[in-house]
Write a protein that holds these residues in place. Sequence first.
Motif, PDB file in Angstrom:
ATOM      1  N   GLY A   1       0.785  -1.237   0.000  1.00  0.00           N
ATOM      2  CA  GLY A   1       0.000   0.000   0.000  1.00  0.00           C
ATOM      3  C   GLY A   1       0.809   1.274   0.000  1.00  0.00           C
ATOM      4  N   VAL A   2       2.137   1.178   0.108  1.00  0.00           N
ATOM      5  CA  VAL A   2       2.979   2.372   0.054  1.00  0.00           C
ATOM      6  C   VAL A   2       3.011   2.875  -1.387  1.00  0.00           C
ATOM      7  CG1 VAL A   2       5.263   3.321   0.481  1.00  0.00           C
ATOM      8  CG2 VAL A   2       4.366   1.503   1.965  1.00  0.00           C
ATOM      9  N   GLU A   3       2.761   4.140  -1.576  1.00  0.00           N
ATOM     10  CA  GLU A   3       2.714   4.730  -2.913  1.00  0.00           C
ATOM     11  C   GLU A   3       3.928   5.633  -3.143  1.00  0.00           C
ATOM     12  OE1 GLU A   3       0.584   4.148  -5.353  1.00  0.00           O
ATOM     13  OE2 GLU A   3      -0.443   2.642  -4.109  1.00  0.00           O
ATOM     14  N   PRO A   4       4.292   5.863  -4.413  1.00  0.00           N
ATOM     15  CA  PRO A   4       5.405   6.774  -4.694  1.00  0.00           C
ATOM     16  C   PRO A   4       5.139   8.175  -4.161  1.00  0.00           C
ATOM     17  CG  PRO A   4       4.790   5.535  -6.667  1.00  0.00           C
ATOM     18  CD  PRO A   4       3.728   5.268  -5.648  1.00  0.00           C
ATOM     19  N   VAL A   5       6.169   8.783  -3.638  1.00  0.00           N
ATOM     20  CA  VAL A   5       6.081  10.185  -3.221  1.00  0.00           C
ATOM     21  C   VAL A   5       6.222  11.056  -4.469  1.00  0.00           C
ATOM     22  CG1 VAL A   5       7.272  12.014  -1.935  1.00  0.00           C
ATOM     23  CG2 VAL A   5       6.953   9.753  -0.911  1.00  0.00           C
ATOM     24  N   PRO A   6       5.371  12.057  -4.664  1.00  0.00           N
ATOM     25  CA  PRO A   6       5.488  12.903  -5.858  1.00  0.00           C
ATOM     26  C   PRO A   6       6.896  13.482  -5.986  1.00  0.00           C
ATOM     27  CG  PRO A   6       3.448  13.381  -4.701  1.00  0.00           C
ATOM     28  CD  PRO A   6       4.228  12.468  -3.819  1.00  0.00           C
ATOM     29  N   TRP A   7       7.401  13.491  -7.211  1.00  0.00           N
ATOM     30  CA  TRP A   7       8.767  13.974  -7.407  1.00  0.00           C
ATOM     31  C   TRP A   7       8.914  15.456  -7.064  1.00  0.00           C
ATOM     32  CZ3 TRP A   7      13.550  12.347  -7.735  1.00  0.00           C
ATOM     33  CH2 TRP A   7      13.756  10.975  -7.876  1.00  0.00           C
ATOM     34  N   ALA A   8       7.848  16.207  -7.210  1.00  0.00           N
ATOM     35  CA  ALA A   8       7.927  17.617  -6.814  1.00  0.00           C
ATOM     36  C   ALA A   8       8.249  17.743  -5.330  1.00  0.00           C
ATOM     37  CB  ALA A   8       6.604  18.319  -7.134  1.00  0.00           C
ATOM     38  N   GLU A   9       7.721  16.816  -4.528  1.00  0.00           N
ATOM     39  CA  GLU A   9       8.001  16.823  -3.094  1.00  0.00           C
ATOM     40  C   GLU A   9       9.425  16.339  -2.818  1.00  0.00           C
ATOM     41  OE1 GLU A   9       6.312  14.453   0.839  1.00  0.00           O
ATOM     42  OE2 GLU A   9       4.913  15.009  -0.774  1.00  0.00           O
ATOM     43  N   ARG A  10       9.875  15.325  -3.526  1.00  0.00           N
ATOM     44  CA  ARG A  10      11.239  14.816  -3.303  1.00  0.00           C
ATOM     45  C   ARG A  10      12.286  15.876  -3.635  1.00  0.00           C
ATOM     46  NH1 ARG A  10      11.321   8.558  -5.551  1.00  0.00           N
ATOM     47  NH2 ARG A  10       9.072   8.354  -5.692  1.00  0.00           N
ATOM     48  N   ARG A  11      12.029  16.632  -4.682  1.00  0.00           N
ATOM     49  CA  ARG A  11      13.013  17.630  -5.121  1.00  0.00           C
ATOM     50  C   ARG A  11      13.241  18.715  -4.071  1.00  0.00           C
ATOM     51  NH1 ARG A  11      13.445  18.370 -11.149  1.00  0.00           N
ATOM     52  NH2 ARG A  11      12.420  16.583 -12.135  1.00  0.00           N
ATOM     53  N   ARG A  12      12.287  18.856  -3.141  1.00  0.00           N
ATOM     54  CA  ARG A  12      12.461  19.879  -2.104  1.00  0.00           C
ATOM     55  C   ARG A  12      13.445  19.425  -1.027  1.00  0.00           C
ATOM     56  NH1 ARG A  12       6.758  20.865  -3.109  1.00  0.00           N
ATOM     57  NH2 ARG A  12       6.117  19.433  -1.449  1.00  0.00           N
TER      58      ARG A  12
ATOM     59  N   ALA B   1      10.623   5.481   0.113  1.00  0.00           N
ATOM     60  CA  ALA B   1       9.873   6.298  -0.849  1.00  0.00           C
ATOM     61  C   ALA B   1      10.230   7.776  -0.794  1.00  0.00           C
ATOM     62  CB  ALA B   1       8.372   6.121  -0.618  1.00  0.00           C
ATOM     63  N   GLN B   2      10.852   8.238   0.294  1.00  0.00           N
ATOM     64  CA  GLN B   2      11.201   9.643   0.431  1.00  0.00           C
ATOM     65  C   GLN B   2      12.467  10.015  -0.350  1.00  0.00           C
ATOM     66  OE1 GLN B   2       9.098  11.579   2.293  1.00  0.00           O
ATOM     67  NE2 GLN B   2       7.892   9.726   2.704  1.00  0.00           N
ATOM     68  N   HIS B   3      13.200   9.037  -0.863  1.00  0.00           N
ATOM     69  CA  HIS B   3      14.527   9.277  -1.416  1.00  0.00           C
ATOM     70  C   HIS B   3      14.519   9.464  -2.933  1.00  0.00           C
ATOM     71  CE1 HIS B   3      15.320   7.730   2.587  1.00  0.00           C
ATOM     72  NE2 HIS B   3      16.568   8.160   2.488  1.00  0.00           N
ATOM     73  N   TRP B   4      15.678   9.830  -3.453  1.00  0.00           N
ATOM     74  CA  TRP B   4      15.841  10.036  -4.886  1.00  0.00           C
ATOM     75  C   TRP B   4      16.256   8.744  -5.606  1.00  0.00           C
ATOM     76  CZ3 TRP B   4      18.433  15.141  -6.838  1.00  0.00           C
ATOM     77  CH2 TRP B   4      17.799  16.248  -6.271  1.00  0.00           C
ATOM     78  N   VAL B   5      17.081   7.937  -4.950  1.00  0.00           N
ATOM     79  CA  VAL B   5      17.719   6.783  -5.594  1.00  0.00           C
ATOM     80  C   VAL B   5      17.714   5.613  -4.617  1.00  0.00           C
ATOM     81  CG1 VAL B   5      19.841   5.921  -6.715  1.00  0.00           C
ATOM     82  CG2 VAL B   5      19.277   8.367  -6.815  1.00  0.00           C
ATOM     83  N   PHE B   6      17.684   4.400  -5.156  1.00  0.00           N
ATOM     84  CA  PHE B   6      17.898   3.192  -4.355  1.00  0.00           C
ATOM     85  C   PHE B   6      19.165   2.510  -4.855  1.00  0.00           C
ATOM     86  CE2 PHE B   6      17.641  -1.222  -3.161  1.00  0.00           C
ATOM     87  CZ  PHE B   6      17.072  -1.203  -1.897  1.00  0.00           C
ATOM     88  N   ALA B   7      20.021   2.069  -3.922  1.00  0.00           N
ATOM     89  CA  ALA B   7      21.276   1.423  -4.332  1.00  0.00           C
ATOM     90  C   ALA B   7      21.500   0.144  -3.534  1.00  0.00           C
ATOM     91  CB  ALA B   7      22.463   2.369  -4.134  1.00  0.00           C
TER      92      ALA B   7
END
Length: 389
Positions: free
Chosen positions: A187-198, A275-281
Amino acid sequence: MLYVVTNYGLLSETFVRDLVRDLAARGWAVTIACSHAGPEASVPPGATLRPVRFAQLTRPADRLAGRFERTLRGGDGWSRLARSATRALAPVIAEARPDVAFVDDGRAAALAVGALGQAGVPFAVHFHGSDITNGLSDVGYRGTLPQVFDAAGAIVLASHHMRRLLTLEGADPDRCRVIRLAVQTDGVEPVPWAERRRQPPSVAYFGRLTPKKHPVALIEAFARARRRVPEARLTMIGNGPERDRVVARIARHGLGEAVRLLPGLPRAEGLEIVAQHWVFAQHSVTAISGDQEGFALSPAEAALLELPIVSTWHNGIPEHVADGETGFLVPEHDYEAMGDRLAELFADPDRCETMGRAGRRRVSALCPPDARGAAIDALLTELSDRRPS
């Protein structure tokens, strides 16, 4: 049906509980025969948990004789363990009277094959990464695999790379079925990229801290990337035998303020953070022991959350991470290349967003949540229909 598994309820093996829940929802009466029940051993409606210590010697005389064989005769004790497993599983099988069995991992199958054969129960076995890599160093286990290959009605693998490894070990390729793990995010959904960029550029890791995931290599890669992008942050979620080395490497690079190290968490809690991050490694490698990943589930879950993936050319990972399209793949142990790729993405949020969206589309198409349960349901129905009435 009988579901035979060594461990049930581990945080790191959510795919086991997911499959049990799916099969029970499809109408199977599931008896779970497990040698060890973990702290998250919740049982869905339609399933029954039967702890049975088939993966260890339970009788004092057997344990004493096993130590004698290993110490004085140099034996591996596998044949004694297999006989003990047959005795332990036989009454469970007699009580459950299953039409078919699903055995989750090769070692469990090597121990259960005798009892299933005696009862005439057809079965499928799902092999994982360690079962067909470092597991083969166990001479007794490896010697039992031809019996498993001959007796199993079907062999399930999560990647074509693992299918090739098992075929080279002697499995009949016509019995091998590639059924990918079901990838879901609770049920976890992607965080909008506009929010991540902040937020400052960041990378997440979610998984066990084990040699085959080489978290120290990820620390080295992040340290290199941060020299180019000083505001970057790293979150690592997980426990395991490499944790002390990870802590020491973070301290060596003076990264205490840039790296957040969290303990192992249930999937939904961990993915909320990812989900709060930019990249997964994830820097997966063939460990010194020979252990390898199989499918590598966490990067696929992160892709569903629209994170680009930076990982390695390792086992089944290239089958769901498209290099240059949904992320980047680097050679095993090349932490410098991984660091450079992380820095590129930290500096280019537009590319992160494009790759993340492409990754979600790719994993959604490769691993729809219901596909694995449906495929294994059909496979078990086929095997049970073959059983003489």
